[in-house]
Design a protein around this motif. Structure first.
Motif, mmCIF file in Angstrom:
data_model
loop_
_atom_site.group_PDB
_atom_site.id
_atom_site.type_symbol
_atom_site.label_atom_id
_atom_site.label_comp_id
_atom_site.label_asym_id
_atom_site.label_seq_id
_atom_site.Cartn_x
_atom_site.Cartn_y
_atom_site.Cartn_z
ATOM 1 N N SER A 266 -36.535 -28.937 -42.595
ATOM 2 C CA SER A 266 -37.453 -30.541 -42.330
ATOM 3 C C SER A 266 -39.267 -29.698 -42.514
ATOM 4 C CB SER A 266 -37.477 -30.215 -40.882
ATOM 5 O OG SER A 266 -36.080 -30.388 -40.308
ATOM 6 N N ALA A 267 -39.402 -28.551 -43.059
ATOM 7 C CA ALA A 267 -40.700 -28.538 -43.415
ATOM 8 C C ALA A 267 -41.292 -28.719 -44.775
ATOM 9 C CB ALA A 267 -41.126 -26.188 -43.354
ATOM 10 N N VAL A 268 -40.249 -28.813 -45.607
ATOM 11 C CA VAL A 268 -40.371 -29.732 -46.715
ATOM 12 C C VAL A 268 -40.864 -30.768 -47.061
ATOM 13 C CG1 VAL A 268 -39.036 -28.031 -48.132
ATOM 14 C CG2 VAL A 268 -38.293 -29.671 -47.206
ATOM 15 N N GLY A 269 -40.454 -31.889 -46.007
ATOM 16 C CA GLY A 269 -40.716 -32.962 -45.771
ATOM 17 C C GLY A 269 -39.425 -34.042 -46.582
ATOM 18 N N PRO A 270 -39.882 -35.333 -46.950
ATOM 19 C CA PRO A 270 -38.815 -35.907 -47.667
ATOM 20 C C PRO A 270 -39.070 -35.660 -49.142
ATOM 21 C CG PRO A 270 -40.613 -37.109 -45.505
ATOM 22 C CD PRO A 270 -41.100 -36.326 -45.559
ATOM 23 N N PHE A 271 -37.952 -36.378 -49.316
ATOM 24 C CA PHE A 271 -37.560 -35.347 -51.202
ATOM 25 C C PHE A 271 -36.592 -35.514 -51.993
ATOM 26 C CE2 PHE A 271 -35.453 -31.959 -48.755
ATOM 27 C CZ PHE A 271 -34.383 -32.200 -49.539
ATOM 28 N N TYR A 272 -36.846 -36.528 -52.903
ATOM 29 C CA TYR A 272 -36.029 -36.501 -53.866
ATOM 30 C C TYR A 272 -35.224 -35.371 -54.871
ATOM 31 C CZ TYR A 272 -33.824 -38.584 -58.404
ATOM 32 O OH TYR A 272 -32.353 -38.542 -58.807
ATOM 33 N N CYS A 273 -33.681 -35.348 -55.347
ATOM 34 C CA CYS A 273 -33.088 -34.183 -55.514
ATOM 35 C C CYS A 273 -32.816 -34.380 -56.204
ATOM 36 C CB CYS A 273 -32.290 -33.064 -54.548
ATOM 37 S SG CYS A 273 -31.297 -31.770 -55.580
ATOM 38 N N SER B 62 -30.878 -33.458 -58.810
ATOM 39 C CA SER B 62 -29.808 -32.385 -59.037
ATOM 40 C C SER B 62 -28.126 -33.219 -58.691
ATOM 41 C CB SER B 62 -29.584 -31.014 -59.005
ATOM 42 O OG SER B 62 -30.137 -30.559 -59.357
ATOM 43 N N ASP B 63 -28.238 -33.902 -57.225
ATOM 44 C CA ASP B 63 -27.587 -34.825 -56.381
ATOM 45 C C ASP B 63 -28.267 -35.907 -56.262
ATOM 46 O OD1 ASP B 63 -29.057 -34.623 -54.861
ATOM 47 O OD2 ASP B 63 -27.537 -32.585 -53.093
ATOM 48 N N GLU B 64 -29.263 -36.468 -56.973
ATOM 49 C CA GLU B 64 -29.285 -37.956 -57.696
ATOM 50 C C GLU B 64 -29.718 -38.456 -55.477
ATOM 51 O OE1 GLU B 64 -27.664 -40.194 -60.468
ATOM 52 O OE2 GLU B 64 -28.927 -39.041 -61.647
ATOM 53 N N THR B 65 -30.442 -37.563 -54.993
ATOM 54 C CA THR B 65 -29.799 -38.026 -53.458
ATOM 55 C C THR B 65 -31.404 -37.751 -52.863
ATOM 56 O OG1 THR B 65 -28.110 -37.506 -53.106
ATOM 57 C CG2 THR B 65 -29.439 -37.734 -51.118
ATOM 58 N N ILE B 66 -32.338 -38.928 -51.903
ATOM 59 C CA ILE B 66 -32.778 -38.679 -51.226
ATOM 60 C C ILE B 66 -32.157 -38.342 -50.262
ATOM 61 C CG2 ILE B 66 -34.412 -39.950 -49.983
ATOM 62 C CD1 ILE B 66 -34.475 -41.899 -52.004
ATOM 63 N N TYR B 67 -33.951 -37.318 -49.123
ATOM 64 C CA TYR B 67 -33.072 -36.163 -48.177
ATOM 65 C C TYR B 67 -34.810 -36.493 -46.739
ATOM 66 C CZ TYR B 67 -29.608 -34.306 -50.506
ATOM 67 O OH TYR B 67 -28.133 -34.269 -50.682
ATOM 68 N N LEU B 68 -34.574 -37.193 -45.435
ATOM 69 C CA LEU B 68 -35.666 -36.337 -45.173
ATOM 70 C C LEU B 68 -35.060 -36.443 -43.438
ATOM 71 C CD1 LEU B 68 -36.760 -40.103 -43.952
ATOM 72 C CD2 LEU B 68 -34.279 -39.755 -45.355
ATOM 73 N N ASP B 69 -35.846 -35.898 -42.742
ATOM 74 C CA ASP B 69 -35.981 -35.460 -41.143
ATOM 75 C C ASP B 69 -36.688 -36.627 -41.143
ATOM 76 O OD1 ASP B 69 -36.194 -34.712 -38.826
ATOM 77 O OD2 ASP B 69 -35.746 -32.982 -39.354
ATOM 78 N N THR B 70 -36.604 -37.828 -39.858
ATOM 79 C CA THR B 70 -37.143 -38.524 -39.626
ATOM 80 C C THR B 70 -38.550 -38.039 -38.483
ATOM 81 O OG1 THR B 70 -35.220 -40.014 -38.142
ATOM 82 C CG2 THR B 70 -35.385 -40.265 -39.831
ATOM 83 N N THR B 71 -38.235 -36.928 -38.019
ATOM 84 C CA THR B 71 -39.616 -36.697 -36.959
ATOM 85 C C THR B 71 -40.714 -36.460 -38.812
ATOM 86 O OG1 THR B 71 -38.910 -34.362 -37.501
ATOM 87 C CG2 THR B 71 -37.859 -35.772 -35.794
ATOM 88 N N PHE B 72 -40.495 -36.129 -39.433
ATOM 89 C CA PHE B 72 -41.817 -36.213 -40.398
ATOM 90 C C PHE B 72 -42.912 -37.142 -39.863
ATOM 91 C CE2 PHE B 72 -43.705 -37.505 -43.611
ATOM 92 C CZ PHE B 72 -44.821 -36.331 -44.819
ATOM 93 N N PHE B 73 -42.419 -38.443 -39.735
ATOM 94 C CA PHE B 73 -43.491 -38.825 -39.892
ATOM 95 C C PHE B 73 -43.948 -39.542 -38.509
ATOM 96 C CE2 PHE B 73 -39.837 -40.959 -42.051
ATOM 97 C CZ PHE B 73 -40.501 -41.181 -43.449
ATOM 98 N N ASP B 74 -43.788 -38.997 -36.637
ATOM 99 C CA ASP B 74 -44.703 -38.417 -35.364
ATOM 100 C C ASP B 74 -45.463 -37.276 -36.036
ATOM 101 O OD1 ASP B 74 -44.533 -41.369 -35.213
ATOM 102 O OD2 ASP B 74 -42.254 -40.078 -34.428
ATOM 103 N N ASP B 75 -44.427 -36.052 -36.469
ATOM 104 C CA ASP B 75 -44.824 -34.792 -36.338
ATOM 105 C C ASP B 75 -45.757 -34.226 -37.175
ATOM 106 O OD1 ASP B 75 -43.262 -34.857 -34.123
ATOM 107 O OD2 ASP B 75 -41.854 -33.476 -35.377
ATOM 108 N N VAL B 76 -45.846 -34.933 -38.643
ATOM 109 C CA VAL B 76 -46.527 -34.145 -39.731
ATOM 110 C C VAL B 76 -47.853 -35.365 -40.721
ATOM 111 C CG1 VAL B 76 -46.124 -33.562 -41.689
ATOM 112 C CG2 VAL B 76 -44.937 -32.528 -40.536
ATOM 113 N N LEU B 77 -46.944 -36.094 -40.740
ATOM 114 C CA LEU B 77 -48.048 -37.441 -41.196
ATOM 115 C C LEU B 77 -48.800 -38.231 -40.096
ATOM 116 C CD1 LEU B 77 -48.491 -39.203 -43.884
ATOM 117 C CD2 LEU B 77 -47.009 -41.255 -42.555
ATOM 118 N N GLU B 78 -48.252 -38.388 -38.650
ATOM 119 C CA GLU B 78 -49.896 -39.450 -38.524
ATOM 120 C C GLU B 78 -49.878 -37.760 -37.319
ATOM 121 O OE1 GLU B 78 -49.045 -42.021 -34.107
ATOM 122 O OE2 GLU B 78 -47.634 -41.179 -35.338
ATOM 123 N N GLY B 79 -49.199 -37.090 -37.030
ATOM 124 C CA GLY B 79 -49.398 -36.025 -36.372
ATOM 125 C C GLY B 79 -50.571 -34.909 -36.767
#
Length: 321
Positions: A153-160, A162-179
């Motif tokens: 989760s530490a990397v935040g939302p990201f696009y890979c 190689s597999d053309e996929t978007i990944y995100l742990d949705t806790t990022f928005f409250d814990d990191v971006l806002e907090g």
């Protein structure tokens, strides 16, 4: 506040949840390379840059040039595919109730599905034969395995790429971006981030990622130009969001307000390199920038939003960004 059309039908086929540990990755690495939002240290042990802070970057800083498409396993022929998730990891329960725009109005999970549908419809219309949708948009908790390597989760939302996929742990928005970063709180914050990561997919399809050949950093570097292009593409989608449709021709998004755009701009500013450097107690070091300053990110989102054309987002053709 974004308002979805209650009559719209949602396509859940590309939105999945890998659950907790979604594949067992525990590191913050992404050795094969993913395009990420910068986040500060303190969550998951991401290291600082020059002792200052934050900057989890485009993989150009991690060695090699993963933007050419090679995954963590060394090539495209054998990369991880989200379709290989086990049945339990396919997220059938998390998104099972997301069938209509009304569900999207009442659930952030379902709104995520609706935004993915809107992004896919817009870019399909914009790019035509050059378009293919991302393989998946995968939510996870804690860690996940990807074509770019194991990620926490530490990397935040990201696009890979190689597999053309978007990944995100949705806790990022409250814990990191806002907090941690003091960014805005609102549903459109996540939609801006998703549109930014989808923008990396578009840059990948159009060949711009292949133009990033140096490992230089700084406000005019190739890596920053790629990040600002994703911001511009996010603004471009926002400009056209209310024109996007479901498979039956029903509008997906009925209303997108100025407050939504303000949330996107405030979120873009909160992940500017200079802002994060200041927030983390260090000095502003332009030569370490990997994603662009708050002003650059605001500027390019608004170029996409106000000009509304694909050509306006060619950050690689601009003398200065």
């Amino acid at each position: 506040m974004v308002r979805f059309n209650p009559k719209a039908r949602l396509d859940r086929s590309r939105v999945r949840d890998a659950g907790r540990g979604g594949g067992g990755g525990t590191g913050g690495g992404l050795g094969g390379g993913g395009m990420r939002l910068p986040i500060p240290t303190g969550k998951g042990g991401i290291g600082s840059l020059v002792g200052v802070i934050l900057v989890v970057v485009v993989t150009l800083l991690l060695g090699g040039n993963p933007l050419s498409g090679g995954g963590g396993d060394g090539g495209l022929g054998n990369v991880y595919s989200p379709s290989r998730l086990s049945d339990q990891q396919q997220g059938s329960e998390r998104y099972a109730g997301c069938t209509t725009g009304e569900d999207a109005n009442n659930s952030q999970d379902c709104a995520r599905v609706a935004i993915e549908n809107s992004l896919t419809d817009y870019w399909d219309a914009e790019l035509g034969g050059k378009f293919r949708p991302e393989q998946a948009m995968v939510t996870f908790t804690g860690s996940v395995n990807t074509g770019c390597g194991a990620a926490s989760s530490a990397v935040g939302p990201f696009y890979c790429p190689s597999d053309e996929t978007i990944y995100l742990d949705t806790t990022f928005f409250d814990d990191v971006l806002e907090g941690q970063l003091g960014g805005p709180d609102g549903s459109f914050v996540e939609f801006y981030v998703l549109a930014h990561e989808y923008g990396h997919h578009i840059s990948n399809l159009l060949g711009y990622m292949g133009q990033v050949r140096s490992q230089d950093t700084g406000p005019q570097s190739d890596g920053v130009r790629l990040e600002l292009q994703a911001d511009c593409y996010a603004g471009l989608w926002a400009n056209h969001a209310t024109t996007t449709e479901d498979a039956s021709g029903n509008k997906l998004i009925l209303d997108l307000t100025q407050d939504d755009i303000t949330e996107a701009i405030d979120a873009a500013k909160a992940v500017g390199d200079d802002y994060i450097q200041k927030r983390s107690g260090g000095r502003v070091n332009e030569e370490a920038w990997t994603h662009g300053s708050s002003e650059q990110r605001r500027k390019w989102f608004m170029i996409g939003y106000q000009q509304g054309s694909l050509q306006a987002c060619d950050t690689f053709a601009a003398d200065r960004v």
